[in-house]
Design a protein around this motif. Structure first.
Motif, PDB file in Angstrom:
ATOM      1  N   ASP A  52       0.833  -1.192   0.000  1.00  0.00           N
ATOM      2  CA  ASP A  52       0.000   0.000   0.000  1.00  0.00           C
ATOM      3  C   ASP A  52       0.875   1.252   0.000  1.00  0.00           C
ATOM      4  OD1 ASP A  52      -1.939   1.854   0.270  1.00  0.00           O
ATOM      5  OD2 ASP A  52      -2.884   0.970   2.044  1.00  0.00           O
ATOM      6  N   THR A  53       0.630   2.153  -0.956  1.00  0.00           N
ATOM      7  CA  THR A  53       1.482   3.337  -1.098  1.00  0.00           C
ATOM      8  C   THR A  53       0.943   4.554  -0.342  1.00  0.00           C
ATOM      9  OG1 THR A  53       0.317   3.927  -3.126  1.00  0.00           O
ATOM     10  CG2 THR A  53       2.313   2.613  -3.352  1.00  0.00           C
ATOM     11  N   VAL A  54      -0.127   4.374   0.427  1.00  0.00           N
ATOM     12  CA  VAL A  54      -0.681   5.501   1.188  1.00  0.00           C
ATOM     13  C   VAL A  54       0.384   6.028   2.163  1.00  0.00           C
ATOM     14  CG1 VAL A  54      -2.426   6.174   2.876  1.00  0.00           C
ATOM     15  CG2 VAL A  54      -3.043   4.666   0.983  1.00  0.00           C
ATOM     16  N   GLY A  55       0.605   7.337   2.156  1.00  0.00           N
ATOM     17  CA  GLY A  55       1.576   7.941   3.064  1.00  0.00           C
ATOM     18  C   GLY A  55       2.927   8.226   2.440  1.00  0.00           C
ATOM     19  N   LEU A  56       3.160   7.657   1.225  1.00  0.00           N
ATOM     20  CA  LEU A  56       4.434   7.967   0.558  1.00  0.00           C
ATOM     21  C   LEU A  56       4.457   9.441   0.151  1.00  0.00           C
ATOM     22  CD1 LEU A  56       5.181   4.964  -1.843  1.00  0.00           C
ATOM     23  CD2 LEU A  56       6.321   5.525   0.301  1.00  0.00           C
ATOM     24  N   ARG A  57       5.612  10.082   0.284  1.00  0.00           N
ATOM     25  CA  ARG A  57       5.728  11.508  -0.056  1.00  0.00           C
ATOM     26  C   ARG A  57       6.816  11.712  -1.108  1.00  0.00           C
ATOM     27  NH1 ARG A  57       5.921  11.453   5.463  1.00  0.00           N
ATOM     28  NH2 ARG A  57       8.119  12.029   5.424  1.00  0.00           N
ATOM     29  N   VAL A  58       6.617  12.755  -1.903  1.00  0.00           N
ATOM     30  CA  VAL A  58       7.632  13.121  -2.890  1.00  0.00           C
ATOM     31  C   VAL A  58       8.931  13.471  -2.158  1.00  0.00           C
ATOM     32  CG1 VAL A  58       8.269  14.852  -4.624  1.00  0.00           C
ATOM     33  CG2 VAL A  58       5.939  13.931  -4.561  1.00  0.00           C
ATOM     34  N   GLY A  59      10.030  12.940  -2.686  1.00  0.00           N
ATOM     35  CA  GLY A  59      11.331  13.222  -2.089  1.00  0.00           C
ATOM     36  C   GLY A  59      11.843  12.096  -1.214  1.00  0.00           C
ATOM     37  N   GLU A  60      10.970  11.142  -0.862  1.00  0.00           N
ATOM     38  CA  GLU A  60      11.456  10.022  -0.047  1.00  0.00           C
ATOM     39  C   GLU A  60      12.400   9.155  -0.889  1.00  0.00           C
ATOM     40  OE1 GLU A  60       8.865   7.732   2.417  1.00  0.00           O
ATOM     41  OE2 GLU A  60       7.436   9.359   2.654  1.00  0.00           O
ATOM     42  N   PRO A  61      13.337   8.454  -0.243  1.00  0.00           N
ATOM     43  CA  PRO A  61      14.382   7.735  -1.016  1.00  0.00           C
ATOM     44  C   PRO A  61      13.846   6.494  -1.715  1.00  0.00           C
ATOM     45  CG  PRO A  61      14.600   7.268   1.325  1.00  0.00           C
ATOM     46  CD  PRO A  61      13.542   8.326   1.214  1.00  0.00           C
ATOM     47  N   VAL A  62      14.484   6.159  -2.829  1.00  0.00           N
ATOM     48  CA  VAL A  62      14.228   4.911  -3.557  1.00  0.00           C
ATOM     49  C   VAL A  62      15.591   4.271  -3.813  1.00  0.00           C
ATOM     50  CG1 VAL A  62      13.335   3.867  -5.660  1.00  0.00           C
ATOM     51  CG2 VAL A  62      12.166   5.835  -4.668  1.00  0.00           C
ATOM     52  N   GLU A  63      15.746   3.035  -3.342  1.00  0.00           N
ATOM     53  CA  GLU A  63      17.054   2.392  -3.431  1.00  0.00           C
ATOM     54  C   GLU A  63      16.949   1.071  -4.179  1.00  0.00           C
ATOM     55  OE1 GLU A  63      20.715   0.943  -0.499  1.00  0.00           O
ATOM     56  OE2 GLU A  63      18.842   1.701   0.349  1.00  0.00           O
ATOM     57  N   GLY A  64      17.782   0.894  -5.199  1.00  0.00           N
ATOM     58  CA  GLY A  64      17.786  -0.351  -5.961  1.00  0.00           C
ATOM     59  C   GLY A  64      18.534  -1.442  -5.219  1.00  0.00           C
ATOM     60  N   THR A  65      18.091  -2.691  -5.408  1.00  0.00           N
ATOM     61  CA  THR A  65      18.762  -3.819  -4.755  1.00  0.00           C
ATOM     62  C   THR A  65      19.757  -4.501  -5.687  1.00  0.00           C
ATOM     63  OG1 THR A  65      17.053  -5.378  -5.455  1.00  0.00           O
ATOM     64  CG2 THR A  65      16.705  -4.238  -3.361  1.00  0.00           C
ATOM     65  N   GLY A  66      19.685  -4.177  -6.994  1.00  0.00           N
ATOM     66  CA  GLY A  66      20.576  -4.827  -7.953  1.00  0.00           C
ATOM     67  C   GLY A  66      20.125  -6.209  -8.353  1.00  0.00           C
ATOM     68  N   GLU A  67      18.958  -6.657  -7.871  1.00  0.00           N
ATOM     69  CA  GLU A  67      18.461  -7.999  -8.173  1.00  0.00           C
ATOM     70  C   GLU A  67      17.087  -7.918  -8.816  1.00  0.00           C
ATOM     71  OE1 GLU A  67      18.366 -10.342  -4.645  1.00  0.00           O
ATOM     72  OE2 GLU A  67      20.358 -11.158  -5.014  1.00  0.00           O
ATOM     73  N   ILE A  68      16.767  -8.902  -9.635  1.00  0.00           N
ATOM     74  CA  ILE A  68      15.390  -9.046 -10.099  1.00  0.00           C
ATOM     75  C   ILE A  68      14.614  -9.847  -9.062  1.00  0.00           C
ATOM     76  CG2 ILE A  68      15.994  -8.863 -12.527  1.00  0.00           C
ATOM     77  CD1 ILE A  68      15.878 -11.867 -12.702  1.00  0.00           C
ATOM     78  N   LEU A  69      13.319  -9.938  -9.223  1.00  0.00           N
ATOM     79  CA  LEU A  69      12.487 -10.623  -8.233  1.00  0.00           C
ATOM     80  C   LEU A  69      12.742 -12.125  -8.293  1.00  0.00           C
ATOM     81  CD1 LEU A  69      10.374  -9.846  -6.105  1.00  0.00           C
ATOM     82  CD2 LEU A  69       8.619 -10.499  -7.736  1.00  0.00           C
ATOM     83  N   MET A  70      13.259 -12.675  -7.206  1.00  0.00           N
ATOM     84  CA  MET A  70      13.624 -14.084  -7.156  1.00  0.00           C
ATOM     85  C   MET A  70      12.686 -14.844  -6.241  1.00  0.00           C
ATOM     86  SD  MET A  70      16.428 -14.044  -9.062  1.00  0.00           S
ATOM     87  CE  MET A  70      17.488 -15.427  -8.683  1.00  0.00           C
ATOM     88  N   VAL A  71      12.559 -16.134  -6.517  1.00  0.00           N
ATOM     89  CA  VAL A  71      11.751 -17.027  -5.683  1.00  0.00           C
ATOM     90  C   VAL A  71      12.698 -17.952  -4.937  1.00  0.00           C
ATOM     91  CG1 VAL A  71       9.895 -18.743  -5.658  1.00  0.00           C
ATOM     92  CG2 VAL A  71       9.910 -16.955  -7.392  1.00  0.00           C
ATOM     93  N   GLU A  72      12.533 -18.058  -3.622  1.00  0.00           N
ATOM     94  CA  GLU A  72      13.344 -18.984  -2.834  1.00  0.00           C
ATOM     95  C   GLU A  72      12.746 -20.377  -2.933  1.00  0.00           C
ATOM     96  OE1 GLU A  72      14.146 -18.022   1.175  1.00  0.00           O
ATOM     97  OE2 GLU A  72      15.349 -16.259   0.697  1.00  0.00           O
ATOM     98  N   LEU A  73      13.608 -21.353  -3.216  1.00  0.00           N
ATOM     99  CA  LEU A  73      13.164 -22.731  -3.430  1.00  0.00           C
ATOM    100  C   LEU A  73      13.956 -23.647  -2.507  1.00  0.00           C
ATOM    101  CD1 LEU A  73      13.329 -22.487  -7.319  1.00  0.00           C
ATOM    102  CD2 LEU A  73      11.261 -22.356  -5.935  1.00  0.00           C
ATOM    103  N   GLY A  74      13.266 -24.466  -1.743  1.00  0.00           N
ATOM    104  CA  GLY A  74      13.955 -25.377  -0.835  1.00  0.00           C
ATOM    105  C   GLY A  74      12.980 -26.017   0.129  1.00  0.00           C
ATOM    106  N   PRO A  75      13.464 -26.867   1.042  1.00  0.00           N
ATOM    107  CA  PRO A  75      12.580 -27.521   2.008  1.00  0.00           C
ATOM    108  C   PRO A  75      11.880 -26.495   2.905  1.00  0.00           C
ATOM    109  CG  PRO A  75      14.769 -28.502   2.025  1.00  0.00           C
ATOM    110  CD  PRO A  75      14.873 -27.275   1.204  1.00  0.00           C
TER     111      PRO A  75
END
Length: 583
Positions: A52-75
């Protein structure tokens, strides 16, 4: 690091994002909401935010993670409940409470739990991507097979049995002169299909326990099907029935934009129901993804792709997987909202022009395949998607786009729902292109399956043609042959196609039992035809005690069923002999 330039519903535009990439995952705002870049223009990035983006304001930071959306797979995946971006709802409830907080993070897989790993290969062996090197008992119903991740091959330097967390190495492989640790967990991009050796033709039946699906409109393992239906026709109940009783090794239920109470009912029921073959809880072979209607709409899209990625992962172990998505219409509505926010050129009814290709990218990941690696094994992913056309209008874009992709259609009929005929799958508008593919499978049970199925559909079709005349002049004015058709069609509809999802016996029918039931009806129909030819009125045939016993057939417990049916057959044969004597 960039900063927010504009907020428009679930879409955020950030500036100073030069160097970012499309589909890169970013943290948005002070609350570090999870978002994904879906477009770049100079130094501005268009981001769809999964919270939910309610409350976000112009000027707040946006930081990239350098990764695409990954799915964790395992037990640890089986039996778990995830939200639309694979956050474990069980863990979040334990850590945070009953109400989710924006920006809350949790690992999909438990980092502290230890799993007992038993190797199936030894140090010194050559391994390559997809090879199974050992197993972990994930639940009482699912053995988790640990595979060499895609892109790694070489000599196995170390491997040992023991208890490990998902992050601890269980083996070491020498890959291009480097030591690569192999853990119980691996990661895979959500939007990228997993790799396999070759695609195989579907040939085996997906046994669902629902008679009209298994016998009349069969769905093959690895197939793709859709269930469109208007409000109140039972889409969710039909999908739940499939997820409960499908004879697969693992089922994945994706609640995409559905009401919270329906999803809660699914979760509650699966904690009580038991697998008919093993007696263990069905929850031990299920994965749930709950992205209900009160959750952010953008997460609906990615929840579908996370679900199909999980299905492909277990398919690669050599399992048959069923994925049900309820419903793809909600996903399409999310695409429409994002498209409107981005001011894209709208297609039919405001849906984006790429609606069909996006739906195809999901359905086309179904299939039966030969998996990569050794030992040699095949696996399958069967996909069934519900479609919710407004006003039960099947001409709307989502239904029509889906029909171009799927090869089996289970069309739910509002008129049948009004008559309290469930499941409301219409025998006149539904179809399956897997009848020929599953013919060999059915022939092992009964060589007469194809003929019996064809005759059943022929009788039902003839009844539909006669209904118009009956509405005009009434059934009494029909010739005896046509009256007999109406009687046989009524028996097929009420004694075979109608099935209760809540009856302890009727809720699941084995293929063998389904064939016996329909064969009994057809056997009675043959006798009735002979009686009609010799002059017996159809009204007298309809009052037969044998017919009444046939109508109670579907409620007879499995252990008594064969004896009950053979009793009916004996009555029919005795009547036939008497009839021949009279002739």
């Amino acid at each position: 690091m960039g900063k927010i330039w504009k907020v428009s519903g679930p879409v955020v535009i950030a500036e100073d994002m030069r160097g970012s990439k499309v589909y890169e995952v970013v943290d948005v705002g002070e609350a570090r909401l999870t978002g994904e870049i879906i477009g770049l223009e100079q130094d501005k990035a268009v981001i769809q935010v999964y919270e939910d983006t309610v409350g976000l304001r112009v000027g707040e930071p946006v930081e990239g993670t350098g990764e695409i959306l990954m799915v964790e797979l395992g037990p640890g995946l089986v039996g778990s409940i995830f939200d639309g971006v694979q956050r474990s709802l069980v863990t979040m409830m334990e850590d945070i409470g009953d109400f989710l907080e924006r920006g809350a993070r949790t690992f999909p897989l438990d980092r502290d739990k230890k799993w007992h790993f038993t190797p199936s290969v030894k140090a010194g062996d050559q391994v390559e991507e997809g090879d199974i090197i050992g197993t972990v008992p994930e639940t009482g119903l699912v053995e988790h097979r640990i595979m060499i991740p895609i892109g790694i091959k070489g000599k196995l330097l170390e491997i040992s049995e023991g208890d490990y967390t998902v992050e601890e190495p269980v083996a070491v492989v020498e890959h291009d002169g480097e030591r690569k640790n192999i853990t119980l967990m691996q990661r895979w991009p959500a939007r990228k299909p997993r790799l396999y050796k070759q695609r195989l033709n579907p040939e085996n039946l997906l046994v669902t326990g629902t008679r009209i699906i298994d016998y009349i409109f069969p769905l093959a393992l690895g197939g793709k099907a859709a269930i469109p239906g208007g409000f109140g026709t039972g889409k969710t109940v039909t999908l739940q029935q499939m997820a409960r009783w499908a004879q697969t090794q693992l089922n994945i239920y994706v609640g995409c934009g559905e009401r919270g109470n329906e999803m809660a009912d699914v979760l509650h029921s699966f904690k009580q129901l038991k697998d008919p073959n093993t007696g263990k809880l069905l929850q031990e072979k299920e994965i749930f993804i709950a992205n209900t209607s009160n959750m952010p709409v953008v997460a609906r899209e990615i929840s579908i792709f996370i679900g199909i990625t999980l299905a492909e992962y277990y398919r690669d172990m050599g399992y048959d997987i069923l994925l049900v998505a309820d419903s793809t219409s909600r996903w399409a509505e999310a695409m429409r909202e994002i498209g409107a926010r981005l001011e894209e050129t709208p297609g039919e009814e405001g849906f984006p022009t790429y609606l069909g290709s996006r739906l195809a990218s999901f359905y086309e990941r179904s299939g039966r395949v030969e998996c990569k690696g050794s030992p040699l094994r095949n696996g399958s992913v069967t996909v069934i998607g519900a479609v919710s056309p407004p006003g039960a209008d099947f001409s709307e874009p989502v239904t029509q786009s889906t029909l171009r992709i799927v090869e089996a259609l289970y069309s739910l009929d509002v008129a049948l729902a009004n008559k309290r005929h469930f499941p409301t799958i219409s025998w006149l508008t539904s179809y399956s292109l897997y009848a020929d593919a599953t013919n060999r499978w059915w022939s092992a049970i009964s060589p007469e399956w194809s003929d019996t199925r064809d005759m059943t559909l022929k009788i039902l079709q003839k009844e539909a043609e006669l209904e118009e005349i009956v509405r005009l002049v009434g059934p009494e004015s029909l010739p005896e042959d046509d009256k007999l058709i109406l009687l046989a069609a009524r028996m097929i509809r009420e004694d075979f196609l109608m099935q209760s999802a809540y009856h302890p016996v009727d809720n699941y029918t084995t293929p063998q039992r389904a064939h016996l039931m329909l064969s009994t009806i057809m056997k009675f129909y043959e006798l009735a035809r002979e009686m009609s030819v010799s002059g017996t009125l159809v009204s007298d045939i309809a009052s037969s005690k044998t017919l009444q016993r046939i109508s109670r057939m579907k409620d007879v417990p499995n252990e008594d069923f064969d004896k009950y049916v053979h009793g009916i057959w004996s009555e029919i044969e005795e009547s036939t002999e008497v009839q021949e004597g009279e002739i």
